[in-house]
Design a protein around this motif. Sequence first.
Motif, short mmCIF file in Angstrom:
data_model
loop_
_atom_site.label_atom_id
_atom_site.label_comp_id
_atom_site.label_asym_id
_atom_site.label_seq_id
_atom_site.Cartn_x
_atom_site.Cartn_y
_atom_site.Cartn_z
N SER A 23 16.65 44.85 41.76
CA SER A 23 17.13 43.69 41.00
C SER A 23 16.29 43.45 39.74
N PRO A 67 20.26 31.62 46.42
CA PRO A 67 20.06 32.81 45.58
C PRO A 67 18.64 32.95 45.05
N THR A 79 37.30 35.88 46.76
CA THR A 79 36.94 37.18 46.17
C THR A 79 38.18 38.05 46.00
N ALA A 119 28.91 43.87 47.36
CA ALA A 119 28.21 43.18 46.27
C ALA A 119 28.99 41.96 45.80
N LEU A 120 30.31 42.09 45.72
CA LEU A 120 31.13 40.96 45.29
C LEU A 120 31.05 39.82 46.29
N LEU A 168 26.16 43.34 38.73
CA LEU A 168 26.49 41.92 38.82
C LEU A 168 25.28 41.04 38.55
N GLU A 212 27.71 38.11 46.04
CA GLU A 212 27.75 37.24 44.85
C GLU A 212 28.48 35.94 45.17
N ALA A 218 25.64 45.62 42.83
CA ALA A 218 24.83 44.40 42.82
C ALA A 218 23.99 44.34 41.54
N LEU A 273 22.72 40.48 40.61
CA LEU A 273 22.32 39.70 41.77
C LEU A 273 20.80 39.57 41.83
N LEU A 326 19.64 37.73 46.93
CA LEU A 326 21.03 38.03 47.32
C LEU A 326 21.20 39.50 47.71
#
Lengths: 464, 464
Positions: free
Chosen positions: A30, A11, B71, A232-233, A187, A236, A184, A189, A193
């Motif tokens: 980001s 990451p 997930t 996005a999940l 989250l 992650e 994203a 990220l 990522l």
Amino acid sequence: MAPEPATTQDPDTMDERVSAATRELATFVSRTRTEDLPADVLHESKRCLLDFFGTAIGAVHEEAPTIVARTMQAMGGQPQAAVLGTTARLRATDAALVNGISAHVFDFDDTHIPTILHPTTPLYASGLALAEWRGGTGADLLAAHALGYELSARVSVALYPEHYDIGWHMTGTTGTLGAATASARLLGLSPALMPHALGLAATQAAGHREQFGAMTKSFHAGHAAEAGLLSALLAEGGYVAAPDSLEGRRGMFSVMSTRSTPEDLTSGLGDRWEIFRNGIKPYACGVVTHPPIDSVRSLGSEHGVRPEDVESIELQVHPLVAELTGKTNPLTALEGKFSVQFACSIALIEGTARERQFTDANVVRPDVRSLMSRISVVPSDQVPHEAAIATARLTDGRELTIRVDAATGTPGNRISDEELQEKFHDLVDGILGRERAELLATRVWQVDRATSVADLIAAATPAG
Amino acid sequence: MAPEPATTQDPDTMDERVSAATRELATFVSRTRTEDLPADVLHESKRCLLDFFGTAIGAVHEEAPTIVARTMQAMGGQPQAAVLGTTARLRATDAALVNGISAHVFDFDDTHIPTILHPTTPLYASGLALAEWRGGTGADLLAAHALGYELSARVSVALYPEHYDIGWHMTGTTGTLGAATASARLLGLSPALMPHALGLAATQAAGHREQFGAMTKSFHAGHAAEAGLLSALLAEGGYVAAPDSLEGRRGMFSVMSTRSTPEDLTSGLGDRWEIFRNGIKPYACGVVTHPPIDSVRSLGSEHGVRPEDVESIELQVHPLVAELTGKTNPLTALEGKFSVQFACSIALIEGTARERQFTDANVVRPDVRSLMSRISVVPSDQVPHEAAIATARLTDGRELTIRVDAATGTPGNRISDEELQEKFHDLVDGILGRERAELLATRVWQVDRATSVADLIAAATPAG
């Protein structure tokens, strides 16, 4: 062929094979701080949020979202996010799917004018569900929208018009990248990522224009929200996509378009904002009818013309108007949306042409029919599609000519916050009740100060 | 643009705008009675089922399915269907997604030889999950596979090679149609509803070849299973797709390929079966290495050659072999899959080249390295890609030449049911234990008599 490498993501380190443009976009999305986003950009995102609530809640009892919600409920999930305008709660990806479908059913959601992308629906359908589930302030949500809008609109510009001309439904394709970006961002990220989220989204981008006119068209918008959120999940969670999923030899741009202009991805990034090219629809019908509706409305609002004063109205319009909305004898509300004569007549009689004007009863009303018979349509190659000229002959002998150059709701003729809220109420009051709708609107206007989206969601849920 | 019509589906009447080919396919898939399917077709489907269990269970602890299962579990759902090889249960669409990813991770699943489609993975990943949830006999499951295979392979033939050459991953695209077909068949959808399932699937078809070499490649196979299953469920629920989603002007064929041969959709439908062009991989590495592996294995199995008898082996192979698998100094199991010298050496030493032969330890074993150094590769345009010629010089002065014309597992050289079961055990025994794996295999061979898939699933679940 070859098995995939078991490489785990790092990451903190961007894969060196990521293209320069993707790297720049990933870092921008980001790392840009919410407090550094221009206030007028965030205000546009706030307007889009109110419009999103309107379109999503207004259509929630339509057949398309109802069928999909029922199907997903049968498979279950944690009650993570609301189906807006109902008391139902679904898992986040399902809520994104259903709310995305709802918001597109009336084809009344906003438009990135240069590319016909409907950007906001996938962005807020995914972003709201995720913020409700995993947390996020109101400002986080606005920033996710603004940055997701920027990315999906820039990808759209890089692919337009060839990608669209092949037959791809922009909202289904680049909308998926927008939803992945917004998700994203929410989250948190890292830049490293981000290309994985974008890659998973790019390779799921889908939706053929053949579905225009069928219920599946609005499925595309929901699918974009759902697939983007899932992308996005998964990123992650450590899922790995190819480093150059957009511009690579077999990546999205090459596979899904005959031509692309990758320089549009990053040119002026952070200096000029695509969201200022957003259009918000004031009327609940095809965008080509908006200039003539504007011209006829002006007869009433600016010149005091009443329906009974009209001897005849001649509308000079772009040829597409007659081609797409030439029904002279509409018998249902839906057919009324394809009749420029009906839309203009009801707009003069009732002062506007929102969803509640398009009813089965209105299209056959004698006073409406009478006015319709006095309106003629003259297609002209000399009239751009955002313009119209109405020439009215009145019973007192006067002749009035109204020329519209930029239809209401387009960037050259923005609707005010107040007009936007009127559209919102028109869609939402019947579902939530006036009081709750006003509460929701108030909370949207103040969302940048909200520490979570909980109050927004509560106001978007009908009592009991 | 235009809002969608609120038309509800009529399950008994086919929309008259459905194309002739789609109509014929829909009727064939919906109305063909299971008892009228040829026994040898159903036997092929049974072999595919055993191979599917092998590839799905064998890879279930790999990173890709693990991340996705985690997930989806965080979002929850009814425990409708098993993650094969584990005790986890997910909602049906999630199980289809995860099992589809698993079955493709090793790139060891079956292949429709003419089009490089991996047909079975989306078919059984969706079909098994649905049959477990909503019910269905073993015979129903086999019929769903056979008919889904036929439809997805025919669509692939109609689009190949242009669709693939553009950069589409066949398994992600036409695989979605296969999964929708198998699922719609298991749900008992009428011919009139079938085009809606196919249309929803077509407009979700996705997956770029840019992802080859990344974890996202196997996501495509799972996504095809999930999206196809969802398409059938939505069609059952009344969701409406465009009538001509495949061949329409902006439909799948036109949007996703530069050329198509729609006559391949229905020519000889019901008389000749695409499943007889299925290939089952005997070796856990790229299909181009299979002919040379066969040739070297024959030295041992047919001529009693031991590794220490070999002075040198010259392999005449298609140029792609060296291009794709030319690593002469592999240092990991994965790199070993890209080394034809390693694959051939281990195949002579251990008698085969299955998943368990490709280990980090094996690629650096001194005896393996020694034999590898004695094998040379000579690319030749004269050798077709399904062929190879091995010329061995032995320490006793003899020279042996082995020519392979059709690699093991291809239609011209089918592997026996026993060999198939060996491959299965090689993948599954380490996960389920030998006894349970044998039970599962027995139940697969008898699946046509099963009144449900419950016993199959039970045997595919590890004890405790």
